[in-house]
Write a protein that holds these residues in place. Structure first.
Motif, PDB file in Angstrom:
ATOM      1  N   PHE A 113      -5.303  -7.475  -3.861  1.00  0.00           N
ATOM      2  CA  PHE A 113      -4.247  -8.462  -4.105  1.00  0.00           C
ATOM      3  C   PHE A 113      -3.832  -9.184  -2.815  1.00  0.00           C
ATOM      4  CE2 PHE A 113      -3.361  -5.282  -7.543  1.00  0.00           C
ATOM      5  CZ  PHE A 113      -3.688  -6.109  -8.608  1.00  0.00           C
ATOM      6  N   GLN A 114      -4.535  -8.903  -1.717  1.00  0.00           N
ATOM      7  CA  GLN A 114      -4.232  -9.441  -0.397  1.00  0.00           C
ATOM      8  C   GLN A 114      -2.804  -9.103   0.033  1.00  0.00           C
ATOM      9  OE1 GLN A 114      -5.364 -13.581  -0.235  1.00  0.00           O
ATOM     10  NE2 GLN A 114      -7.493 -13.098  -0.669  1.00  0.00           N
ATOM     11  N   GLU A 115      -2.371  -7.911  -0.309  1.00  0.00           N
ATOM     12  CA  GLU A 115      -1.056  -7.405   0.070  1.00  0.00           C
ATOM     13  C   GLU A 115      -1.236  -6.529   1.305  1.00  0.00           C
ATOM     14  OE1 GLU A 115       0.646  -7.328  -4.520  1.00  0.00           O
ATOM     15  OE2 GLU A 115       0.002  -5.445  -3.597  1.00  0.00           O
ATOM     16  N   TRP A 116      -1.383  -7.188   2.454  1.00  0.00           N
ATOM     17  CA  TRP A 116      -1.764  -6.501   3.685  1.00  0.00           C
ATOM     18  C   TRP A 116      -0.705  -5.494   4.138  1.00  0.00           C
ATOM     19  CZ3 TRP A 116      -6.253  -7.866   2.731  1.00  0.00           C
ATOM     20  CH2 TRP A 116      -6.648  -9.193   2.533  1.00  0.00           C
ATOM     21  N   GLU A 117       0.561  -5.885   4.098  1.00  0.00           N
ATOM     22  CA  GLU A 117       1.616  -4.978   4.575  1.00  0.00           C
ATOM     23  C   GLU A 117       1.704  -3.715   3.723  1.00  0.00           C
ATOM     24  OE1 GLU A 117       3.098  -5.277   7.507  1.00  0.00           O
ATOM     25  OE2 GLU A 117       1.882  -7.082   7.732  1.00  0.00           O
ATOM     26  N   GLU A 118       1.580  -3.872   2.407  1.00  0.00           N
ATOM     27  CA  GLU A 118       1.602  -2.710   1.513  1.00  0.00           C
ATOM     28  C   GLU A 118       0.398  -1.809   1.776  1.00  0.00           C
ATOM     29  OE1 GLU A 118       2.113  -5.843   0.639  1.00  0.00           O
ATOM     30  OE2 GLU A 118       3.896  -5.964  -0.623  1.00  0.00           O
ATOM     31  N   ALA A 119      -0.758  -2.444   2.031  1.00  0.00           N
ATOM     32  CA  ALA A 119      -1.962  -1.668   2.342  1.00  0.00           C
ATOM     33  C   ALA A 119      -1.780  -0.900   3.645  1.00  0.00           C
ATOM     34  CB  ALA A 119      -3.174  -2.594   2.429  1.00  0.00           C
ATOM     35  N   ILE A 120      -1.212  -1.543   4.645  1.00  0.00           N
ATOM     36  CA  ILE A 120      -0.961  -0.883   5.931  1.00  0.00           C
ATOM     37  C   ILE A 120      -0.019   0.303   5.733  1.00  0.00           C
ATOM     38  CG2 ILE A 120       0.195  -1.165   8.173  1.00  0.00           C
ATOM     39  CD1 ILE A 120      -0.974  -4.102   8.114  1.00  0.00           C
ATOM     40  N   GLU A 121       1.017   0.109   4.935  1.00  0.00           N
ATOM     41  CA  GLU A 121       1.974   1.193   4.659  1.00  0.00           C
ATOM     42  C   GLU A 121       1.277   2.392   4.009  1.00  0.00           C
ATOM     43  OE1 GLU A 121       5.664   1.810   1.596  1.00  0.00           O
ATOM     44  OE2 GLU A 121       5.547  -0.119   2.637  1.00  0.00           O
ATOM     45  N   GLN A 122       0.411   2.133   3.051  1.00  0.00           N
ATOM     46  CA  GLN A 122      -0.311   3.220   2.376  1.00  0.00           C
ATOM     47  C   GLN A 122      -1.264   3.935   3.328  1.00  0.00           C
ATOM     48  OE1 GLN A 122       0.242   4.532  -0.684  1.00  0.00           O
ATOM     49  NE2 GLN A 122       1.984   3.135  -0.654  1.00  0.00           N
ATOM     50  N   LEU A 123      -1.927   3.183   4.188  1.00  0.00           N
ATOM     51  CA  LEU A 123      -2.846   3.807   5.147  1.00  0.00           C
ATOM     52  C   LEU A 123      -2.092   4.616   6.192  1.00  0.00           C
ATOM     53  CD1 LEU A 123      -5.325   0.868   5.339  1.00  0.00           C
ATOM     54  CD2 LEU A 123      -5.858   3.182   4.535  1.00  0.00           C
ATOM     55  N   THR A 124      -0.905   4.173   6.541  1.00  0.00           N
ATOM     56  CA  THR A 124      -0.066   4.943   7.461  1.00  0.00           C
ATOM     57  C   THR A 124       0.322   6.264   6.810  1.00  0.00           C
ATOM     58  OG1 THR A 124       0.729   2.904   8.502  1.00  0.00           O
ATOM     59  CG2 THR A 124       2.081   4.893   8.801  1.00  0.00           C
ATOM     60  N   MET A 125       0.687   6.223   5.525  1.00  0.00           N
ATOM     61  CA  MET A 125       0.983   7.461   4.786  1.00  0.00           C
ATOM     62  C   MET A 125      -0.252   8.361   4.749  1.00  0.00           C
ATOM     63  SD  MET A 125       4.132   7.540   3.873  1.00  0.00           S
ATOM     64  CE  MET A 125       4.039   8.876   2.707  1.00  0.00           C
ATOM     65  N   CYS A 126      -1.395   7.769   4.512  1.00  0.00           N
ATOM     66  CA  CYS A 126      -2.653   8.525   4.477  1.00  0.00           C
ATOM     67  C   CYS A 126      -2.849   9.284   5.777  1.00  0.00           C
ATOM     68  CB  CYS A 126      -3.814   7.553   4.240  1.00  0.00           C
ATOM     69  SG  CYS A 126      -5.448   8.265   4.488  1.00  0.00           S
ATOM     70  N   LEU A 127      -2.699   8.592   6.889  1.00  0.00           N
ATOM     71  CA  LEU A 127      -2.925   9.215   8.189  1.00  0.00           C
ATOM     72  C   LEU A 127      -1.873  10.271   8.503  1.00  0.00           C
ATOM     73  CD1 LEU A 127      -4.062   6.017  10.056  1.00  0.00           C
ATOM     74  CD2 LEU A 127      -5.460   8.063   9.646  1.00  0.00           C
ATOM     75  N   LYS A 128      -0.667  10.129   7.953  1.00  0.00           N
ATOM     76  CA  LYS A 128       0.373  11.135   8.167  1.00  0.00           C
ATOM     77  C   LYS A 128       0.070  12.435   7.435  1.00  0.00           C
ATOM     78  CE  LYS A 128       4.381   8.242   9.066  1.00  0.00           C
ATOM     79  NZ  LYS A 128       5.659   7.738   8.562  1.00  0.00           N
TER      80      LYS A 128
END
Length: 176
Positions: A113-128
């Motif tokens: 959906f080209q929702e870059w900020e939401e994707a970044i947030e999810q990847l940050t959660m992933c790495l945590k």
């Protein structure tokens, strides 16, 4: 091409991990049949069995998760988003690896959906939540987040994440 390859890598990594970690209590006939059909590429038919499974076991996080991958393969991203949200709701807190991978998969949906900020947030959660020793999945998540940072115009953060990805590759000797 890059986007599709990255999405495939995340989905493959996630499916393998889910299959390895799911609890035996969900080894029902509907779940097993759904998984068989999914593996045979009979995606629409597998959804029927996943839906039947979820009527009987609505909190089966692994059925929600695998349904997400089917919806993604079918390019039904709105339904994939609903399924991944349910998976995240029901995955046991102690299953850190699968929780992390589920966040990465949700990031991939946001990417469509080209929702870059939401994707970044999810990847940050992933790495945590991913265990530190899970080098391969951490490296893939770092690389995916670097790409999201680049897409959002935050090149400095993208460069840092890509450097971390390269560091993980070098540390482990693995080629991801």
């Amino acid at each position: 091409m890059k986007k599709g390859l990255l999405a495939m890598m995340v989905a493959l990594m996630a499916t393998v991990s889910v299959c390895a970690q799911r609890a035996n209590r969900y080894e029902t006939e509907n779940f097993q049949r759904a998984e068989e059909l999914m593996n045979e590429g009979k995606l629409e038919e597998s959804l029927t069995y996943f839906e039947a499974e979820l009527k009987e076991n609505p909190k089966n996080a692994y059925a929600h998760f695998l349904m997400t991958t089917v919806y993604m393969d079918l390019r039904r991203y709105e339904e994939a988003m609903l399924a991944i949200d349910n998976a995240l709701k029901y995955i046991p807190k102690g299953h850190k690896e699968i929780r992390g991978i589920t966040h990465a998969l949700k990031a991939t949906i946001h990417e469509t959906f080209q929702e870059w900020e939401e994707a970044i947030e999810q990847l940050t959660m992933c790495l945590k939540v991913l265990p530190k020793e899970n080098y391969r999945d951490r490296a893939v998540a770092q690389k995916q987040r670097a790409y999201m940072y680049y897409k959002s115009g935050r090149y400095d953060l993208g460069d840092k994440d890509y450097a971390k990805y390269e560091e993980l590759k070098e540390e482990t000797g693995l080629d991801f």
